[in-house]
Write a protein that holds these residues in place. Structure first.
Motif, PDB file in Angstrom:
ATOM      1  N   LYS A 120       0.828  -1.208   0.000  1.00 47.11           N
ATOM      2  CA  LYS A 120       0.000   0.000   0.000  1.00 47.11           C
ATOM      3  C   LYS A 120       0.866   1.264   0.000  1.00 47.11           C
ATOM      4  CE  LYS A 120      -3.985  -2.210   2.217  1.00 47.11           C
ATOM      5  NZ  LYS A 120      -4.948  -2.177   3.348  1.00 47.11           N
ATOM      6  N   ASP A 122       1.757   4.849  -1.156  1.00 48.58           N
ATOM      7  CA  ASP A 122       0.833   5.914  -1.543  1.00 48.58           C
ATOM      8  C   ASP A 122       1.616   7.218  -1.758  1.00 48.58           C
ATOM      9  OD1 ASP A 122      -1.562   7.235  -2.027  1.00 48.58           O
ATOM     10  OD2 ASP A 122      -2.465   6.724  -0.090  1.00 48.58           O
ATOM     11  N   MET A 208      -4.315  13.029  -9.922  1.00 49.85           N
ATOM     12  CA  MET A 208      -4.854  12.448  -8.697  1.00 49.85           C
ATOM     13  C   MET A 208      -5.130  13.519  -7.640  1.00 49.85           C
ATOM     14  SD  MET A 208      -5.162   9.287  -9.339  1.00 49.85           S
ATOM     15  CE  MET A 208      -4.534   7.822 -10.127  1.00 49.85           C
ATOM     16  N   GLY A 248      -4.133   7.844  -2.736  1.00 50.51           N
ATOM     17  CA  GLY A 248      -4.613   6.530  -3.137  1.00 50.51           C
ATOM     18  C   GLY A 248      -5.519   5.878  -2.117  1.00 50.51           C
ATOM     19  N   VAL A 255      -6.252   2.858  -4.441  1.00 49.72           N
ATOM     20  CA  VAL A 255      -5.263   2.611  -5.488  1.00 49.72           C
ATOM     21  C   VAL A 255      -3.881   2.853  -4.893  1.00 49.72           C
ATOM     22  CG1 VAL A 255      -4.400   3.352  -7.745  1.00 49.72           C
ATOM     23  CG2 VAL A 255      -6.866   3.337  -7.304  1.00 49.72           C
ATOM     24  N   PHE A 256      -2.945   1.930  -5.130  1.00 49.93           N
ATOM     25  CA  PHE A 256      -1.610   2.100  -4.586  1.00 49.93           C
ATOM     26  C   PHE A 256      -0.565   1.936  -5.691  1.00 49.93           C
ATOM     27  CE2 PHE A 256      -4.218   0.648  -0.953  1.00 49.93           C
ATOM     28  CZ  PHE A 256      -4.112   1.801  -0.185  1.00 49.93           C
TER      29      PHE A 256
END
Length: 281
Positions: A120, A122, A208, A248, A255-256
């Motif tokens: 994960k 980020d 993002m 993320g 999302v990672f």
């Protein structure tokens, strides 16, 4: 001024970016962009130099972290009202403080290593505040007197390490290469209002994060004054002031980052960064 450090890792030299975008060598005037070179008197001395009198640096050298010798890399969590909302967190009644290891600091375009066991990793674009002289028990009115300038900071985070393991956040924030800063230190005289700066981040070209320091809960003046009540801040210390929404972790589904991903980020008037993410060996 836009101050920077250029050259290979461990051999960086101090430089200045002139109005034409040319790097000028400052080695004859300061040993590095660190310590006493960040004091107000030193910055005033550098500001009086004619950039065209300084040697031009040829080619396209690697750009290193814009500050050297950082003793403390202090981060502020959940400091944007819209970011707190996306994570489902309540607005903190006081700043959330955690530390990022100074060993995480790298240059703005260096590769970022996804650590072993990470699932994960980020992204977080943040405004970095660089301290210029020792601050202890300072008032909010005087806080900016202790700031040398600002920079783009990328608070890369491993969310599983940060929140799903026991203990505090630091271990999810301090992995090697998790602290790109730069490309340059922009002295505070060039930033009219640090609370009105556009900031953005893309992953593989897709936007993002697209926010502004306007939505900070605790502003730069408050943070410098607040932190100085608990610890002395020294020249070269960095305060990473939090991130706007679009991380993320806040996506649905989350999302990672994975090896090969390219992250670009920047802040208005402060330049931009670009990192390729790859697996740590």
């Amino acid at each position: 001024m836009k101050l920077l450090r250029y050259g290979e890792v461990g051999s960086e030299r101090p430089g200045l970016l002139d109005q034409d975008g040319t790097i000028r060598d400052l080695s004859a005037h300061v040993a590095d962009i660190a310590g006493t070179a960040l004091h107000p008197a030193s910055l005033e001395m550098l500001s009086k130099l004619d950039p065209k009198s300084l040697p031009a640096v040829s080619g396209s050298p690697r750009i290193g972290a814009c500050v050297a010798g950082t003793g403390k890399f202090i981060c502020i969590g959940l400091n944007y009202s819209d970011h707190a909302a996306e994570t489902g967190a309540t607005v903190p009644p006081e700043p959330i403080i955690f530390m990022k290891a100074s060993s995480a600091i790298v240059g703005p375009d260096d590769d970022v290593l996804i650590p072993r066991g990470s699932v994960k990793t980020d992204w977080e674009v943040e405004l970095g505040v660089v301290i210029g002289k020792t601050a202890k028990y300072v008032s909010e009115d005087d806080a900016l007197d202790y700031v040398a300038g600002y920079c783009v900071a990328h608070d890369v985070s491993e969310r599983a390490f940060q929140a799903e393991r026991q203990g505090q956040w630091t271990k999810g924030k301090s992995c090697d290469t998790f602290g790109p800063i730069g490309p340059w230190l922009v002295t505070k005289d060039e930033i009219a209002d640090p609370q009105n700066l556009k900031m953005w981040l893309t992953v593989n070209g897709k936007t993002m994060q697209n926010g502004s320091t306007r939505t900070m809960i605790y502003g730069v003046k408050y943070l410098v004054a607040y932190l100085s009540q608990f610890m002395s801040l020294h020249a070269g210390d960095i305060i990473s002031t939090g991130t706007p929404p679009g991380v993320g972790l806040g996506m649905k589904p989350p999302v990672f980052l994975k090896p090969g991903d390219v992250v670009e980020l920047g802040i208005e008037g402060m330049g931009q960064q670009m990192q390729t993410f790859r697996a740590d060996e």
